[in-house]
Design an enzyme around this catalytic site. Structure first.
Site, PDB file in Angstrom:
ATOM      1  N   ASP A  34      37.205   5.887  59.670  1.00 39.80           N
ATOM      2  CA  ASP A  34      36.443   7.063  60.096  1.00 39.80           C
ATOM      3  C   ASP A  34      37.369   8.256  60.331  1.00 39.80           C
ATOM      4  OD1 ASP A  34      33.832   5.501  62.116  1.00 39.80           O
ATOM      5  OD2 ASP A  34      34.433   5.312  60.022  1.00 39.80           O
ATOM      6  N   PHE A  37      38.409   9.768  57.156  1.00 36.34           N
ATOM      7  CA  PHE A  37      37.272  10.522  56.613  1.00 36.34           C
ATOM      8  C   PHE A  37      37.175  11.886  57.303  1.00 36.34           C
ATOM      9  CE2 PHE A  37      33.228  10.980  54.483  1.00 36.34           C
ATOM     10  CZ  PHE A  37      32.545  11.849  55.306  1.00 36.34           C
ATOM     11  N   ASP A  38      37.256  11.864  58.628  1.00 32.84           N
ATOM     12  CA  ASP A  38      37.126  13.118  59.377  1.00 32.84           C
ATOM     13  C   ASP A  38      38.226  14.113  59.027  1.00 32.84           C
ATOM     14  OD1 ASP A  38      35.766  11.609  62.380  1.00 32.84           O
ATOM     15  OD2 ASP A  38      34.815  12.413  60.575  1.00 32.84           O
ATOM     16  N   SER A  83      -1.199   2.673  55.342  1.00 33.20           N
ATOM     17  CA  SER A  83      -0.505   1.796  56.277  1.00 33.20           C
ATOM     18  C   SER A  83      -0.687   0.362  55.769  1.00 33.20           C
ATOM     19  CB  SER A  83      -1.117   1.995  57.642  1.00 33.20           C
ATOM     20  OG  SER A  83      -0.426   1.198  58.551  1.00 33.20           O
ATOM     21  N   LEU A  84      -0.405  -0.604  56.594  1.00 33.95           N
ATOM     22  CA  LEU A  84      -0.514  -2.002  56.167  1.00 33.95           C
ATOM     23  C   LEU A  84      -1.398  -2.779  57.121  1.00 33.95           C
ATOM     24  CD1 LEU A  84       3.182  -3.025  55.472  1.00 33.95           C
ATOM     25  CD2 LEU A  84       1.350  -2.876  53.801  1.00 33.95           C
ATOM     26  N   GLU A 114      10.244  -8.383  52.873  1.00 38.10           N
ATOM     27  CA  GLU A 114      11.200  -7.379  53.364  1.00 38.10           C
ATOM     28  C   GLU A 114      11.085  -7.309  54.878  1.00 38.10           C
ATOM     29  OE1 GLU A 114       9.649  -3.973  51.400  1.00 38.10           O
ATOM     30  OE2 GLU A 114      10.481  -4.554  49.475  1.00 38.10           O
ATOM     31  N   LYS A 116      10.501  -5.589  58.266  1.00 45.20           N
ATOM     32  CA  LYS A 116       9.738  -4.404  58.643  1.00 45.20           C
ATOM     33  C   LYS A 116      10.530  -3.672  59.705  1.00 45.20           C
ATOM     34  CE  LYS A 116       5.159  -3.462  60.522  1.00 45.20           C
ATOM     35  NZ  LYS A 116       5.498  -2.140  60.900  1.00 45.20           N
ATOM     36  N   ASP A 118      11.347  -0.828  62.335  1.00 39.64           N
ATOM     37  CA  ASP A 118      10.563  -0.031  63.245  1.00 39.64           C
ATOM     38  C   ASP A 118      11.138   1.378  63.264  1.00 39.64           C
ATOM     39  OD1 ASP A 118       8.539   0.142  64.944  1.00 39.64           O
ATOM     40  OD2 ASP A 118       9.565  -0.726  66.673  1.00 39.64           O
ATOM     41  N   ARG A 137       4.649  10.909  57.262  1.00 39.94           N
ATOM     42  CA  ARG A 137       3.342  10.350  56.934  1.00 39.94           C
ATOM     43  C   ARG A 137       2.178  11.248  57.382  1.00 39.94           C
ATOM     44  NH1 ARG A 137       1.760   5.036  56.868  1.00 39.94           N
ATOM     45  NH2 ARG A 137       3.413   4.412  58.279  1.00 39.94           N
ATOM     46  N   GLU A 173      11.610   4.216  55.434  1.00 39.30           N
ATOM     47  CA  GLU A 173      11.578   4.355  56.882  1.00 39.30           C
ATOM     48  C   GLU A 173      12.881   4.996  57.355  1.00 39.30           C
ATOM     49  OE1 GLU A 173       8.711   2.888  57.522  1.00 39.30           O
ATOM     50  OE2 GLU A 173       8.597   2.760  59.696  1.00 39.30           O
ATOM     51  N   TYR A 225      11.586   1.452  50.403  1.00 41.18           N
ATOM     52  CA  TYR A 225      10.970   0.194  50.010  1.00 41.18           C
ATOM     53  C   TYR A 225       9.745   0.322  49.124  1.00 41.18           C
ATOM     54  CZ  TYR A 225       8.524   1.604  54.297  1.00 41.18           C
ATOM     55  OH  TYR A 225       7.854   2.320  55.252  1.00 41.18           O
ATOM     56  N   LYS A 288       4.882  -8.629  50.055  1.00 41.80           N
ATOM     57  CA  LYS A 288       4.241  -7.868  48.980  1.00 41.80           C
ATOM     58  C   LYS A 288       4.128  -8.696  47.715  1.00 41.80           C
ATOM     59  CE  LYS A 288       6.423  -3.681  50.652  1.00 41.80           C
ATOM     60  NZ  LYS A 288       7.442  -2.662  50.450  1.00 41.80           N
ATOM     61  N   LYS A 312       3.857  -9.756  61.968  1.00 39.67           N
ATOM     62  CA  LYS A 312       4.635  -9.262  63.114  1.00 39.67           C
ATOM     63  C   LYS A 312       5.139 -10.412  63.979  1.00 39.67           C
ATOM     64  CE  LYS A 312       3.140  -4.654  63.512  1.00 39.67           C
ATOM     65  NZ  LYS A 312       2.816  -3.754  64.586  1.00 39.67           N
ATOM     66  N   CYS A 406      36.285 -25.695  76.786  1.00 38.59           N
ATOM     67  CA  CYS A 406      35.097 -26.268  76.154  1.00 38.59           C
ATOM     68  C   CYS A 406      34.398 -27.263  77.089  1.00 38.59           C
ATOM     69  CB  CYS A 406      35.510 -26.975  74.864  1.00 38.59           C
ATOM     70  SG  CYS A 406      34.130 -27.801  74.067  1.00 38.59           S
ATOM     71  N   CYS A 409      34.823 -30.925  75.393  1.00 42.12           N
ATOM     72  CA  CYS A 409      36.102 -31.630  75.195  1.00 42.12           C
ATOM     73  C   CYS A 409      37.236 -31.015  75.995  1.00 42.12           C
ATOM     74  CB  CYS A 409      36.448 -31.682  73.714  1.00 42.12           C
ATOM     75  SG  CYS A 409      36.903 -30.072  73.052  1.00 42.12           S
ATOM     76  N   CYS A 424      35.468 -23.239  70.249  1.00 39.66           N
ATOM     77  CA  CYS A 424      36.316 -24.336  70.640  1.00 39.66           C
ATOM     78  C   CYS A 424      37.128 -24.693  69.400  1.00 39.66           C
ATOM     79  CB  CYS A 424      35.471 -25.536  71.079  1.00 39.66           C
ATOM     80  SG  CYS A 424      36.468 -27.029  71.180  1.00 39.66           S
ATOM     81  N   CYS A 430      36.110 -32.474  68.843  1.00 41.57           N
ATOM     82  CA  CYS A 430      35.084 -32.060  69.793  1.00 41.57           C
ATOM     83  C   CYS A 430      33.753 -32.649  69.289  1.00 41.57           C
ATOM     84  CB  CYS A 430      35.051 -30.539  69.832  1.00 41.57           C
ATOM     85  SG  CYS A 430      33.818 -29.879  70.937  1.00 41.57           S
TER      86      CYS A 430
HETATM   87  S1  IVH Z   1       5.132  -0.966  52.540  1.00 41.59           S
HETATM   88  C1  IVH Z   1       1.184   0.629  50.803  1.00 41.59           C
HETATM   89  N1  IVH Z   1       7.403  -1.984  53.379  1.00 41.59           N
HETATM   90  O1  IVH Z   1       5.316  -0.353  58.503  1.00 41.59           O
HETATM   91  C2  IVH Z   1       2.441   0.001  51.327  1.00 41.59           C
HETATM   92  N2  IVH Z   1       6.158  -0.679  54.930  1.00 41.59           N
HETATM   93  O2  IVH Z   1       2.797  -1.174  59.784  1.00 41.59           O
HETATM   94  C3  IVH Z   1       2.926   0.634  52.552  1.00 41.59           C
HETATM   95  N3  IVH Z   1       7.249  -0.382  57.128  1.00 41.59           N
HETATM   96  O3  IVH Z   1       3.250   2.071  57.021  1.00 41.59           O
HETATM   97  C4  IVH Z   1       4.129   0.256  53.228  1.00 41.59           C
HETATM   98  N4  IVH Z   1       9.050  -1.567  56.666  1.00 41.59           N
HETATM   99  O4  IVH Z   1       5.761   2.698  57.785  1.00 41.59           O
HETATM  100  C5  IVH Z   1       6.328  -1.245  53.710  1.00 41.59           C
HETATM  101  N5  IVH Z   1       9.451  -2.913  53.925  1.00 41.59           N
HETATM  102  C6  IVH Z   1       8.384  -2.182  54.274  1.00 41.59           C
HETATM  103  C7  IVH Z   1       8.254  -1.590  55.557  1.00 41.59           C
HETATM  104  C8  IVH Z   1       7.105  -0.837  55.858  1.00 41.59           C
HETATM  105  C9  IVH Z   1       8.422  -0.830  57.582  1.00 41.59           C
HETATM  106  C10 IVH Z   1       6.312   0.439  57.923  1.00 41.59           C
HETATM  107  C11 IVH Z   1       5.598   1.502  57.124  1.00 41.59           C
HETATM  108  C12 IVH Z   1       4.154   1.042  57.137  1.00 41.59           C
HETATM  109  C13 IVH Z   1       4.089   0.337  58.453  1.00 41.59           C
HETATM  110  C14 IVH Z   1       2.901  -0.592  58.536  1.00 41.59           C
END
Ligand code: IVH
Length: 668
Positions: A34, A37-38, A83-84, A114, A116, A118, A137, A173, A225, A288, A312, A406, A409, A424, A430
Site C-alpha cells: 500500500d 502504491f501511495d 427483487s427476489l 452465489e 447474497k 448485504d 434501484r 451490489e 452478478y 439461479k 436466507k 494444548c 497433549c 498445537c 496429539c
Molecule cells: S440477482 C432478477 N444475485 O438481494 C434478479 N441479487 O433480496 C435480481 N443481491 O435485489 C437479483 N446478492 O439487491 C442477485 N448474487 C446476487 C445477489 C443479489 C445480493 C440482492 C439484490 C436483490 C436482493 C434480493
C-alpha cells in the site's frame, strides 16, 4: 524534464497505477505494498498538479475528484430492477426446485449459487467498454444517477479490456468490508462523532453523499452478478459472468455451478458456516437457473423472477451469561475457544455453548467470564457470541487469559504471524490430530478405505493399534476382531479395504499423508513433476518452487515434513507394504490431435463440454478458451453464439459438430 518526458511519465504512471488498482481490487492479488502504491500515486499527483493539461481523463488520482453534485438525477431503468423471492426454509427451496423442473419438463436443472451480499443494489451501463452510467434501484422503475460517486470506487472498472459487447448493463451490489467499516468507525470515534450502525447502512448512505471526494474516502467495494443485454451472446449466466470477469469486471466471488438441488444444499451448508470467515457480511445465498434459455422460459411473476430465489440464513439473538471458556483441538491442531453459557432458547433449541472462533475474537469482543452476553444462532450453524452487555459487567471481572498449552497433549501452542488461530504443533501425537490424520488418509479422495469411518479411526487409535499411518498395513485380522463390537464380517471388510488401497495411485497416497498445504491439486502436480517419492523427499525448496503452482509456503511445508525421520521411516514401511510411490504414466488414448488447439462451445447431445475437453486432451490436443488465429477447430454445439461462428469463419478455423469430432478422434 522535457515536456514529452513528463507526458510519457504521466502516461506510464497512470497505466501502472490502474494496473495495480485492478490487481488489488478485482483480482485481490496485489504485487506492491500500500505504501509503494501511495508513493507512486503522490508522484503522479505532483506531476499532474504542475502540468494540469497533461493529466489523463481516467487518471487514478481523479478517483478523488470532481465537483459537488447538485442533486441526483432520477432516471428510468431500461429494464425493471426486480427483487427476489426469498425463503428461510429448505422445504420451500425444494418446492422452488420442483416448480422449476415441472415448468421446464426436466428431471434436474443446473443452478448457480452465489453469496447474497448485504449492500445496495446498483446497475452499471457500459458503452464501447466505458462505464457511462450507474443507477440505484430506487423503486425498481426509476433510480438515482450516482455515476460520479460510483466512479470513486476503485473496484469499479471504468474502461474494460478484451472482447466486450458494444453495449450492455450489469447489475450488482455495493458494499463495505467489515475491516473498512471498523476503521471508519474508529476514525469517527476519535473525532467524537457517532458511530455507524452496520456496513450496509454506511454503504448505502455513502452513495448519496453529494461530494465525491468524501465518497472516495469510504472504503466501498462492488460485486456484479447480473449481466443484461439486448443481444445476449451467452448461453448461461455463469458464462456471462466469467466473460465479464475477463473484461475486468469484478464479478461475484465464491459462486458455484450446481448440477442439481442436492449440490445446492451442500453449498448452503458449507457457506452457512464459512461465511463467518469472509471479510464482509452475507445474509444468504441466491440460487439461479444457469441457462438463459430456461430463465426466459420461466419468466417473472409480477414482482420477482421465477428462475431465482434467495435462501436466507436464519438468525436470532438472545441474552445469556458466559459461565466459562473451554478449548477444543481440531483435526488440524487449530485451537477453538468455546463459550460455555447459561442455557438459553434460540430458534427452538437450547443453546449451552457458542463458538468464540479464536483469541482475536475474544479480544475484539472484550468478553470476560461472568459477563452478560448476546448470543446469535442462524440455521444449522453453531451459535456465536455477538456482543457483551457492558452495562451489566461486574467490577471484579478480569480480562480472559488465553491458554498457552494444548488441552489434549500439553504441548506449548504456536501462533504463526498473520494467522488467527493458535495451533498445537504436536501433529503426530496429539490425539485429535493423530485421529484426524488417519481419517484423512482413509478418506474418499485419498486411499478410499470405506470400511474405516471416523469412529473406526478413533477406535484403532485409542486401542493403540494405529499410531502411525503405516501401522494400518500391519493390522491383522485377529487384532481387529479383538476390538469391542467388531465381528468377523467387519474385520474382513477392513482387511480387504486396506489391501485394496495399496493400488491407489501415488498422487492419492501423497495427498493422504496430510502434509500441510498439500491438497488434492498440489499432490497431483508434485506427483507428476517429481515422478516418485524419492525424488520428492530429496528435493530442496528451490527445486520444488519450480513446479507449476508450488510456492514457497508449500515448498517449505513439504521439506519440513520429509525432514522428520519418523515420516521417512513411515514412508519406507508403506513402501515395503506395497503402496504406490511412483507416478503412473499419463493415460493416452492416441495422439491424433497432437499440436491441435480446439475451442468448445454450445451444448452437445452425447457429451458434456467437460467430457469433450477430457477427450481432446487424452488424444494429445489442447483446449483454448476463445477462437483465435491459433485455433485449429471449433467444436460447435447447439445454441453456439453467432459471434463465435463468425470469428471462426473469418479466421478460417474449421467448424465441426459433435459427431464429426467423435469421428476425428476415433478414425485417424
Ligand atoms: S440477482 C432478477 N444475485 O438481494 C434478479 N441479487 O433480496 C435480481 N443481491 O435485489 C437479483 N446478492 O439487491 C442477485 N448474487 C446476487 C445477489 C443479489 C445480493 C440482492 C439484490 C436483490 C436482493 C434480493
Amino acid at each position: 524534464m522535457q515536456i514529452h518526458e513528463i507526458q510519457a511519465k504521466i502516461q506510464a504512471l497512470t497505466a501502472e497505477l490502474k494496473g495495480h488498482n485492478y490487481r488489488y481490487y478485482v483480482l485481490a492479488e496485489p504485487v506492491i505494498s500500500d505504501q509503494q502504491f501511495d508513493l507512486k500515486l503522490k508522484e503522479l499527483e505532483a506531476l499532474e498538479k504542475e502540468n494540469p493539461t497533461l493529466a489523463l481523463a481516467d487518471s487514478p488520482t481523479r478517483i478523488v475528484g470532481g465537483g459537488l453534485i447538485e442533486d441526483f438525477k432520477t432516471v428510468p431503468h431500461k429494464r425493471r430492477m426486480m427483487s427476489l423471492g426469498n425463503t428461510y426454509s429448505e422445504e420451500e427451496l425444494r418446492e422452488f426446485d420442483e416448480r422449476v423442473k415441472k415448468s421446464l419438463g426436466l428431471d434436474s436443472v443446473e443452478y448457480v449459487c452465489e453469496l447474497k451480499i448485504d449492500g445496495l443494489a446498483i446497475s452499471l451501463f457500459y458503452e464501447e467498454g466505458q462505464l457511462v452510467q450507474a443507477v440505484t434501484r430506487g423503486d425498481g422503475f426509476q433510480g438515482d444517477d450516482v455515476t460520479e460517486n460510483v466512479k470513486t470506487i476503485r473496484s469499479v472498472k471504468q474502461q474494460l479490456h478484451g472482447n466486450f459487447p458494444k453495449s450492455f448493463e450489469i447489475r450488482g451490489e455495493i458494499f463495505m468490508h467489515r475491516k473498512g467499516f471498523e476503521k471508519l468507525n474508529a476514525l469517527r470515534r476519535s473525532q467524537g462523532e457517532a458511530e455507524y450502525a452496520n456496513p450496509r447502512n454506511v454503504a448505502s448512505g455513502s452513495l448519496k453523499i453529494k461530494d465525491p471526494n468524501e465518497v472516495a474516502k469510504r472504503p466501498l467495494d462492488i460485486t456484479l452478478y447480473h449481466f443484461l443485454s439486448d443481444t445476449n451472446p451467452f448461453q448461461t449466466h455463469s458464462d456471462s459472468l466469467q466473460n465479464a470477469h475477463q473484461w475486468g469486471i469484478k464479478t461475484a466471488e465464491n459462486s458455484k455451478n450446481c448440477r442439481n438441488i442436492e449440490e445446492v444444499f451442500s453449498y448452503l451448508t458449507h457457506w452457512d458456516e464459512a461465511r463467518h470467515d469472509l471479510g464482509y457480511d452475507t445474509d444468504g445465498v441466491v440460487i439461479k437457473v444457469n441457462s438463459f434459455r430456461y430463465q426466459e422460459e420461466l419468466g417473472f411473476t409480477a414482482k420477482v423472477p421465477r428462475w431465482a430465489i434467495a435462501y436466507k440464513f436464519q438468525t436470532e439473538t438472545a441474552s445469556s451469561t458466559l459461565l466459562g471458556i473451554t478449548y477444543q483441538v481440531g483435526r488440524t491442531g487449530a485451537i477453538t475457544p468455546v463459550a460455555e453459557l447459561q442455557p438459553v432458547q434460540l430458534l427452538g433449541t437450547t443453546v449451552k455453548r457458542a463458538s468464540l472462533h479464536n483469541a482475536n475474537e475474544i479480544e475484539r469482543l472484550d468478553v470476560r467470564v461472568g459477563d452478560a452476553i448476546f448470543v446469535e444462532k442462524g440455521g444449522e450453524i453453531i451459535p456465536k457470541i455477538v456482543g457483551v452487555d457492558f452495562s451489566r459487567r461486574s467490577e471484579q471481572s478480569q480480562p480472559h487469559i488465553y491458554i498457552t498449552h494444548c488441552p489434549e497433549c500439553n504441548t506449548e501452542l504456536v501462533r504463526k504471524e498473520g494467522e488467527a488461530h493458535h495451533y498445537c504443533p504436536n501433529v503426530d501425537e496429539c490425539p485429535p490430530q493423530a485421529i484426524g490424520k488417519i481419517e484423512h488418509f482413509v478418506g474418499r479422495k485419498s486411499m478410499d478405505i470405506q470400511s474405516i469411518g471416523s469412529e473406526m479411526a478413533e477406535t484403532l487409535y485409542t486401542a493403540g493399534l494405529v499410531r502411525d499411518l503405516a501401522d494400518l498395513y500391519d493390522l491383522t485380522f485377529e487384532q481387529i476382531l479383538a476390538l469391542d463390537r467388531v465381528g468377523e464380517k467387519t474385520a474382513n471388510n477392513l482387511i480387504e479395504g486396506i489391501e485394496q488401497s495399496k493400488s491407489q495411485p501415488f498422487e492419492r497416497v501423497l495427498f493422504g499423508l496430510g502434509i500441510r498445504y498439500v491438497g488434492e491439486t498440489v499432490a497431483k502436480k508434485l506427483a507428476s513433476a517429481m515422478g516418485n517419492i524419492d525424488n520428492l523427499m530429496s528435493a530442496p525448496e528451490e527445486t520444488l518452487i519450480t513446479v507449476d503452482e508450488i510456492g514457497e509456503r508449500i515448498a517449505e511445508s513439504v521439506v519440513q515434513y520429509f525432514a522428520e525421520p519418523k515420516h521417512r521411516e513411515g514412508i519406507e514401511r508403506m513402501k515395503a507394504a506395497g503402496l504406490q510411490f511412483t507416478a503412473a504414466e499419463k493415460v493416452s488414448l492416441g495422439s491424433n490431435l497432437t499440436g491441435k488447439t480446439m475451442v468448445i462451445s454450445g451444448v452437445f447431445a452425447k457429451h458434456s463440454r467437460d467430457e469433450i475437453k477430457v477427450m481432446i486432451e487424452a488424444h494429445g490436443g489442447k483446449v483454448g478458451s476463445g477462437v483465435t488465429g491459433k485455433t485449429d477447430y471449433l467444436v460447435a454445439g447447439d445454441g453456439i453464439g453467432p459471434s463465435k461462428l463468425e470469428k471462426a469463419t473469418q479466421l478460417g478455423v474449421q467448424i465441426i459438430d459433435e459427431d464429426t469430432f467423435l469421428d476425428l478422434i476415433s478414425n485417424q
